[in-house]
Every structure is written in C-alpha cells, then in structure tokens.
Design a protein around this motif. Structure first.
Motif, PDB file in Angstrom:
ATOM      1  N   ASN A 172       0.948  -1.116   0.031  1.00 46.92           N
ATOM      2  CA  ASN A 172       0.207  -0.026   0.090  1.00 46.92           C
ATOM      3  C   ASN A 172       0.817   1.224   0.126  1.00 46.92           C
ATOM      4  O   ASN A 172       0.570   2.270  -0.794  1.00 46.92           O
ATOM      5  N   ARG A 226       2.774   1.843  -3.284  1.00 52.00           N
ATOM      6  CA  ARG A 226       1.733   2.462  -4.350  1.00 52.00           C
ATOM      7  C   ARG A 226       1.072   3.884  -4.022  1.00 52.00           C
ATOM      8  O   ARG A 226       1.335   4.896  -4.894  1.00 52.00           O
ATOM      9  N   ARG A 227       1.208   4.196  -2.703  1.00 46.61           N
ATOM     10  CA  ARG A 227       1.113   5.517  -2.405  1.00 46.61           C
ATOM     11  C   ARG A 227       2.222   6.692  -3.021  1.00 46.61           C
ATOM     12  O   ARG A 227       2.073   7.706  -3.402  1.00 46.61           O
ATOM     13  N   LEU A 263      -5.688  -1.950  -7.394  1.00 39.91           N
ATOM     14  CA  LEU A 263      -5.498  -1.376  -6.148  1.00 39.91           C
ATOM     15  C   LEU A 263      -4.699  -0.112  -6.258  1.00 39.91           C
ATOM     16  O   LEU A 263      -4.945   1.112  -5.619  1.00 39.91           O
ATOM     17  N   ILE A 286       2.524   4.353   5.585  1.00 39.13           N
ATOM     18  CA  ILE A 286       1.540   3.077   5.874  1.00 39.13           C
ATOM     19  C   ILE A 286       2.199   2.011   6.209  1.00 39.13           C
ATOM     20  O   ILE A 286       2.923   1.355   5.417  1.00 39.13           O
ATOM     21  N   THR A 287       2.502   1.738   7.504  1.00 40.10           N
ATOM     22  CA  THR A 287       3.643   0.887   7.734  1.00 40.10           C
ATOM     23  C   THR A 287       2.727  -0.656   7.772  1.00 40.10           C
ATOM     24  O   THR A 287       3.586  -1.699   7.935  1.00 40.10           O
ATOM     25  N   GLN A 288       1.350  -0.742   7.848  1.00 39.17           N
ATOM     26  CA  GLN A 288       0.761  -1.935   7.661  1.00 39.17           C
ATOM     27  C   GLN A 288      -0.414  -1.722   6.950  1.00 39.17           C
ATOM     28  O   GLN A 288      -1.601  -0.965   7.128  1.00 39.17           O
ATOM     29  N   PRO A 307      -3.847  -3.404   4.346  1.00 34.82           N
ATOM     30  CA  PRO A 307      -4.901  -4.406   4.360  1.00 34.82           C
ATOM     31  C   PRO A 307      -4.378  -5.587   3.600  1.00 34.82           C
ATOM     32  O   PRO A 307      -3.648  -5.370   2.749  1.00 34.82           O
ATOM     33  N   HIS A 352      -1.773  -7.780  -0.287  1.00 33.30           N
ATOM     34  CA  HIS A 352      -1.010  -6.792  -0.869  1.00 33.30           C
ATOM     35  C   HIS A 352      -0.829  -5.528  -0.156  1.00 33.30           C
ATOM     36  O   HIS A 352      -0.479  -4.386  -0.864  1.00 33.30           O
ATOM     37  N   GLY A 353      -1.114  -5.595   1.174  1.00 25.84           N
ATOM     38  CA  GLY A 353      -0.927  -4.270   1.989  1.00 25.84           C
ATOM     39  C   GLY A 353       0.400  -4.070   2.517  1.00 25.84           C
ATOM     40  O   GLY A 353       1.052  -3.175   2.309  1.00 25.84           O
TER      41      GLY A 353
END
Lengths: 122, 431
Positions: free
Chosen positions: A30, A33-34, A83, A111-113, A115, A118-119
């Motif tokens: 995640n 991607r961000r 995603l 975002i360290t964790q 969903p 593939h999060g």
C-alpha cells in the motif's frame, strides 16, 4: 512473484491496454503505491486513471474467479493495478494534484501496515 | 512561565463575543474562555517537567489484549518518553503483566523481537533466563561463581499494568498513587461495555515528525479545521455548506480528566459523479467517508449511551481523548486509535491503528485500499500542518493562542495538563 516484467503478456488476456502502466504502478505494498502516486506527474496519473477506470468492472469480474491471496501471477498483477487505481483516484478525484496541497515530500508519513492481501508491512 | 491558562479564575467573566444559540461546550465543561499560553508547545523545560509530572505518573496506553492471543504471548512496547522498553506478557493463568525488559545481571535488554510466544525469555548476553510466574529469574549459567546471589530478588522488574475494556495500560510509578479505574474516573464507567469488533485486522499509519506531541493531539480534537485543511479528503463528508459549514461538533464534553467530541456527518454526502473510483469501491453509510461497516456491528456501537450522546442522526464519529496521549475513536464503520508519543519538545512519534474487517472480496479489498489511502492523505495534511505550527510557535511571534468553543477539548487538555504539572499528588490532579 509479481516483479515487473517486460513480457507483453504480463496481464491476463483482454487487459493489454493496461500493459504500459505495469512498470510504474504495480507494487507490493500500500505504501509503495502511495509513493508512486505522490511522486508522479499529474498527466501520468491522469493517463493511468483514464485507462484503468473504464476497465475496472471487467477487471473485478475477472479477478473474482480466484481466491484472495491465491492468484496466478498475471491476475495478481492486474489486481495490484486496480489497487493502484485507488491512489490515482486520490489525485484525480480529490486533489486535482498528485498529493495534498502544501504537503511536503518526502513525507514523514508511512502506511506501515496495509490491508491483506498486498498491503504489506514495514 | 507556569500558568498554562491565563485568567483561570472564572468561566463566566470572559464574555464570548459570539453568543451561540446552541449549548456552549466550553462553559458547560467549567472552563475559562481566555487566551491560552503556547509555552507548553515550545518550551524544552516544560517538556522535561511534562515527562516527570505527567508521563511518569499517568496510566499510559501500551497495547490491546488481542496482541496477547495465548498464554505466554508477549510483545515489547518502547515508551521513549519514559526511556523504557516494556515487556508485556500473558501468564499461564491468563494474567496480563508488564516488566522492564531489562536483565538483572548487567542491564541488557532481554527481548529483542517485537512480539511472539515464549515460556522463557533469555538474555543473550550471558543466557540469564526469565519466565514463569511474575517474571522470575529461572536460571543463571555458572551460578556457583557468583557471590551470594539471591535469585528470588533478581526477577524482571515489574511495571504496574491493568486492563480496561481490552486496552492495556501501564504506570511507571513503583506504587501507582491511583488505580487505572480511578485514573479513568467517569470516562471509564461511561464508556464501559462498548462492543468492539473487527479487532484482528489493522491498517497502521505512522509518522515521526518535527512538532510537539500536543499539536497532533489537538488536530484530532477539533473539527473546526476540517473544511479548510482537509477540503477534499474530509470536508465533503464532515461538513456541509449550509447545514454545518464549520463542522461544529454535535457534542463536546469533559469526562473527568478525559474528554470527547461527536463529529457531524454530512447526511447528503454521496461521491460526486466524477468520482468514479470512489463510487465503484465504497460502501456507503450514514455520511462518514472514513469507512462503513455493512454488518450490524456498528449498530451496537451507535446504540451505546456514551456514543453520540445526543443521538443526533447526522453523526459520523466520536473522538475520545484519554489523557494524556491516547485516542479511541468510534465511527459508523468501526474503531481507530491514536497514540501521540512525545520524543522531544518538538518531535513526536504518532501511530494510528485502524481496525478493519477481514478482506471479504476483491471489491472490498479495493475499498480498503481507498480507505487506507484517504487516511494517509488526511494524516499527511495534518503532519505537514503541525510542523508549520511548531515553526510558527517557536518563532516567538505569539505568546498565546485563542480558542473557540469547538476547540474545547484543546482547552480542557491544557487545563488538565496544568493541574498535573502543579499537583504534587496525583489524586489532586484528578480533581
């Protein structure tokens, strides 16, 4: 493995139009991607958005034949593109810019964790 | 400068310029209305006193019981402000215990993994082993060459630990002056019995940034900034151009030394027709754009008398701020918690843990990605903003800030903080 590939057939049949976006937008987590969206040019985000959104329902329908977390590599790659579509939407539908106005980058925020699946975890 | 709040003598002499038709949260909480000092945000000396008077005396959130799923489960919580590495365990009898993660031999840290399950914890320096009941020292290699060693007195050093509603708290006083129940006071009873759900899966967002810890706590304590600072990420769901232009809270109250506000949710909110992805992936709910839970779980939360206490239909979320640095927030879609950990007077480590349902489908997973991404963007807006405020405050240009009624929680925190800084007995700080 979902590493970026240079094969023209890295996505399932019918999704060839998205192939050009695989190298930049397919990531494991995640947060990655961000980061991709936050550091992209707006016209590149818009081009991805304009191509992927009309194919999203078709993509969801295709992916629904598989169990979550157990997909062949080409389907998983398509999943990660969908995603990434959410991140493109943050830029296109919310800000009209790659990220929030007046925000700094690199950013202290991670975002360290994310969903499952593939999060990712950092 | 000692006084956190100037003109503390009365809640009535300061006449609000703006006579509000609705209730006045600030006056109802018994708070004064004057400007407040910004020294607590920029003074290194204040910060050092805060460490001793607040963080080394208050009960501090350390984790959730789900982090200890079985007996012998453990996790390590680093609490920098108290310079402590805390080992939290569940005993065979099911008791949650906390210890300094420090070896009795030469002071090394014993456990160096963040979490796991183990009957014994072995310090790898010389293999001293701890475990069993109450962190006892189980064995000393080559014990015969020590001098009159008393193993019974060399267990791990305990830290006071207690659990409220599944939330684990620790207290660094050797003998805490007040119990966790006393510390939580009316908050603990009012907010007891809320049915928590979706606690097994989490989104975690973290930031280590250059601002005082209270600035980020303040950011989540008032919705007045939502339309201006979060115009795209939050404002459409949490404000309304006619009904509630400034996102005024539905309620805001003090609960002893703790506090809450209820956030408005725009009941008319739907994604714009141009927001194709948001429309594609979102579960719509009662206006909260920060997720929705399609199950009946959320109804159980909404029915609880503490949640949205005025039972306003245009509700989206309750922010509760447990003094000093912990938030539990309840929404139409579930829960999230904030930990605001001070590192220095101008540096904070913040962890946001958002509890989410298990991924149920492809579309649900896409929604969770959008949810996490929106959250990260909100957080980015707040963190960037807090770093700017810190610069502004440290410039010395302003000695005070002026707070409006919707910012009551910030005023209440400074009011309570001032009591903790001055009171020699914790019991007095709770009054």
């Amino acid at each position: 493995m979902s590493a970026v590939t240079d094969k023209a057939t890295s996505l399932p049949a019918g999704f060839e139009a998205l192939e050009a976006f695989v190298p930049y937008w397919v990531h494991e987590t995640n947060d990655k991607r961000r980061e991709a969206r936050s550091t992209a040019q707006m016209e590149d985000i818009q081009a991805f958005y304009d191509t992927v959104v009309p194919m999203a329902e078709q993509g969801i329908a295709y992916l629904e034949q598989y169990e979550l977390g157990k997909m062949p590599a080409d389907a998983e790659r398509l999943f990660k593109l969908l995603l990434a579509m959410n991140h493109a939407a943050i830029a296109v539908e919310m800000h009209g810019a790659p990220r929030a106005f007046d925000s700094t980058w690199p950013s202290a925020v991670r975002i360290t964790q994310g969903p499952w699946p593939h999060g990712g975890r950092i | 400068m000692s006084a956190v709040i100037d003109k503390v003598e009365t809640g009535t002499s300061g006449t609000p310029r703006h006579q509000m038709a609705e209730e006045c949260f600030t006056l109802d909480a018994g708070l004064p209305t004057g400007p407040v000092s910004v020294e607590p945000y920029r003074s290194p000396e204040f910060f050092e006193r805060e460490r001793e008077r607040v963080f080394k005396r208050a009960w501090l959130f350390a984790g959730r019981i789900e982090q200890l799923p079985e007996h012998d489960s453990y996790f390590v919580k680093e609490i920098l402000i108290c310079k402590a590495s805390v080992l939290i365990t569940r005993s065979k009898e099911g008791k949650v215990q906390a210890f300094h993660n420090v070896c009795s031999h030469r002071g090394n840290l014993v456990v160096n993994k963040p979490c796991g399950r183990a009957e014994r914890h072995v310090c790898r320096y010389h293999n001293w082993a701890y475990g069993g009941k109450d962190g006892a020292l189980l064995g000393i290699p080559d014990q015969k060459h020590f001098f009159d060693v008393d193993k019974k007195s060399l267990g791990l050093t305990p830290i006071a630990c207690d659990v409220w509603e599944g939330f684990i708290f620790v207290n660094f006083q050797k003998q805490p002056e007040v119990t966790l129940a006393e510390f939580l006071g009316p908050f603990g009873t009012t907010y007891a019995g809320i049915p928590y759900f979706n606690l097994d899966e989490t989104i975690v967002i973290q930031a280590d940034f250059k601002a005082n810890w209270k600035l980020i706590a303040d950011a989540f304590a008032e919705p007045y900034h939502v339309p201006s600072l979060h115009p795209a990420t939050l404002a459409p769901g949490f404000a309304h151009p006619e009904d509630n232009r400034y996102a005024r809270p539905l309620s805001a109250r003090a609960h002893g030394i703790h506090r809450h506000f209820s956030a408005y949710g725009n009941p008319h909110y739907v994604p714009a027709p141009t927001s194709k992805v948001e429309s594609l992936v979102y579960i719509q709910d009662t206006g909260g754009v920060l997720g929705g839970d399609a199950s009946e779980n959320a109804q159980g939360v909404m029915n609880h008398p503490a949640i949205n206490p005025t039972k306003n239909p245009n509700w989206s979320a309750d922010v509760t701020w447990i003094f000093p640095n912990f938030n539990i927030d309840y929404s139409t879609g579930g829960f999230w918690i904030h930990e605001f950990w001070p590192v220095a007077y101008n540096r904070t480590q913040w962890t946001l843990r958002i509890f989410i349902p298990k991924t149920a489908s492809i579309r649900h997973r896409l929604q969770l990605e959008h949810y996490a991404s929106r959250w990260a963007e909100v957080v980015l807006e707040d963190v960037t903003n807090c770093e700017r405020i810190q610069l502004g405050l440290e410039s010395g240009a302003k000695d005070h800030m002026v707070l409006q009624d919707a910012e009551m929680l910030i005023r209440h925190n400074l009011w309570v903080l001032d009591k903790w800084m001055k009171a020699d007995k914790v019991a007095d700080a709770l009054k």
